[in-house]
Design an enzyme around this catalytic site. Structure first.
Site, PDB file in Angstrom:
ATOM      1  N   HIS A   1       0.810  -1.219   0.000  1.00 51.60           N
ATOM      2  CA  HIS A   1       0.000   0.000   0.000  1.00 51.60           C
ATOM      3  C   HIS A   1       0.847   1.274   0.000  1.00 51.60           C
ATOM      4  O   HIS A   1       0.323   2.373  -0.198  1.00 51.60           O
ATOM      5  CB  HIS A   1      -0.947   0.011   1.210  1.00 51.60           C
ATOM      6  CG  HIS A   1      -2.332   0.453   0.870  1.00 51.60           C
ATOM      7  ND1 HIS A   1      -2.599   1.411  -0.080  1.00 51.60           N
ATOM      8  CD2 HIS A   1      -3.539   0.074   1.348  1.00 51.60           C
ATOM      9  CE1 HIS A   1      -3.904   1.614  -0.161  1.00 51.60           C
ATOM     10  NE2 HIS A   1      -4.502   0.802   0.681  1.00 51.60           N
ATOM     11  N   ARG A   2       2.142   1.156   0.207  1.00 49.67           N
ATOM     12  CA  ARG A   2       3.005   2.335   0.104  1.00 49.67           C
ATOM     13  C   ARG A   2       3.129   2.781  -1.351  1.00 49.67           C
ATOM     14  O   ARG A   2       3.363   3.961  -1.626  1.00 49.67           O
ATOM     15  CB  ARG A   2       4.405   2.032   0.645  1.00 49.67           C
ATOM     16  CG  ARG A   2       4.470   1.711   2.134  1.00 49.67           C
ATOM     17  CD  ARG A   2       5.859   1.258   2.531  1.00 49.67           C
ATOM     18  NE  ARG A   2       6.285   0.080   1.768  1.00 49.67           N
ATOM     19  CZ  ARG A   2       7.512  -0.458   1.837  1.00 49.67           C
ATOM     20  NH1 ARG A   2       8.430   0.104   2.612  1.00 49.67           N
ATOM     21  NH2 ARG A   2       7.809  -1.527   1.137  1.00 49.67           N
TER      22      ARG A   2
END
Length: 399
Positions: free
Chosen positions: A372-373
């Site tokens: 999700h980064r």
């Protein structure tokens, strides 16, 4: 002249290696190019060949030892020949430790989080300096209670260790966490701890891709002398999708995101001692026949333990097909430094509603795990939907 054998540096990212097994004993004669020692890196297990001929005069590190690259691990020389300064080359002495049995150490390490114990038991243990991790509770669910601590307090430290070891050893067999399995444990722990995973799943109609396989399998077998599998086709489909969605083919580097030029797809293969992920390099540039041939070659090397560092390095995305094991749906852990991995379940015929009518279709679950980064939900969703679109209409690959 004596030759000092050092831990090889195979690739820019390799920092250390584990000595899995010495293939020669001290005093054995070895020839240059002859397998000398088995070494495990974070990517593969390989046999390191002797760099010189002579007698293995000194082994500097035992099996199981982790050694930094370029550090000495052995000395080869002829009989009576002067050896290098062993004090500078031999392994550092271990720090003195209390004689705690391995079974007890394993028990302590395996216990994660808070040890179940009553408040009174904790208080008494603290006052008397008793390690709760060495005790076995007699309370409900193995909870350590006051009586357990008081009983331990009456025993000597050595008796406490022996008692804990006896209990642990009767509980079952202890299997050392080493080799490829140890590397997998370290990498997966780091990934799950450091990478914020999220998962998206979609159920896909496999009818069209099954038809495609039936139509082209004979031609592929004729050209490549291998049988075409669903995994081969999926690698080709995923490579095409990654070209359309380059953010899924990226990685974190410090405080930046690097979009990768090459599309190198790792294909997870299960071995007896763990999972290995050989890489189909430049998968987007390969034909279906070339892809099938490459995967079969890599699979054979993996099962024979003959993979090179190039075979397992440089992956940008991983495909894990668990369908052949009868698994319906998986949520795989990302293989760092990649930012996504696609898990595929088995194909099962089931009723689906199409145009208001119930039809039986071969269906399979696809799950995308993403970092999700780098990847947000919308991008991951579009990528997964694109894969479904190609699978349900393979002719899109020709456009």
């Amino acid at each position: 002249m004596a030759t000092t054998v050092t831990m090889p540096k195979l690739g820019l990212t390799m920092k250390e290696g584990t000595i899995e097994k010495w293939l020669k004993k001290e005093g054995d004669r070895v020839r240059k190019g002859e397998p000398l020692v088995e070494i495990i890196t974070e990517k593969l297990n390989f046999q390191y060949e002797s760099p010189a001929s002579g007698i293995l005069r000194k082994i500097l590190h035992p099996e199981g030892k982790v050694v930094a690259v370029t550090m000495p691990i052995a000395i080869i020389a002829e009989e009576g020949e002067a050896l290098p300064d062993l004090d500078a080359a031999k392994p550092e002495a271990s720090v003195a430790e209390a004689p705690v049995p391995a079974a007890v150490r394993a028990q302590t390490q395996d216990r994660q989080g808070r040890i179940p114990a009553s408040p009174v038991a904790r208080k008494i243990a603290k006052e008397k300096g008793i390690d709760l991790s060495l005790l076995t509770g007699s309370g409900p669910g193995g909870r350590i209670i006051r009586a357990d601590v008081l009983a331990a307090a009456e025993r000597s430290p050595a008796e406490r260790v022996e008692a804990a070891a006896a209990v642990q050893e009767t509980a079952g067999k202890l299997i050392p966490l080493k080799g490829i399995r140890k590397i997998i444990a370290q990498r997966m722990t780091e990934s799950f701890r450091d990478v914020p995973h999220f998962y998206l799943s979609v159920e896909v109609d496999m009818s069209a891709v099954q038809d495609l396989r039936e139509k082209v399998k004979d031609e592929v077998e004729k050209r490549a002398k291998v049988k075409l599998t669903l995994t081969d086709i999926l690698v080709k489909i995923v490579a095409s999708a990654l070209k359309e969605y380059p953010m899924i083919n990226s990685r974190v580097e410090g405080d930046q995101i690097r979009l990768l030029d090459e599309i190198n797809i790792g294909v997870a293969i299960a071995l007896e001692d763990g999972l290995i992920v050989p890489v189909v390099r430049r998968a987007d540039q390969k034909s279906l026949t070339e892809t099938a041939s490459a995967i079969r070659t890599l699979t054979k090397r993996a099962r024979r333990g003959k993979l090179s560092l190039e075979d397992v390095g440089g992956g940008t995305f991983t495909l894990s097909n668990m369908g052949m094991l009868g698994i319906d749906q998986i949520h795989p852990i990302i293989n760092p430094p990649e930012c996504s991995i696609l898990g595929v379940g088995r194909t099962v015929e089931k009723p689906v509603v199409l145009g208001g009518e119930i039809q039986v279709k071969p269906m399979a679950w696809f799950t995308l795990s993403s970092d999700h980064r780098i990847v947000d939900g919308a991008a991951a969703g579009q990528f997964l939907s694109h894969i479904r679109k190609i699978i349900e209409n393979p002719a899109v690959l020709l456009v």
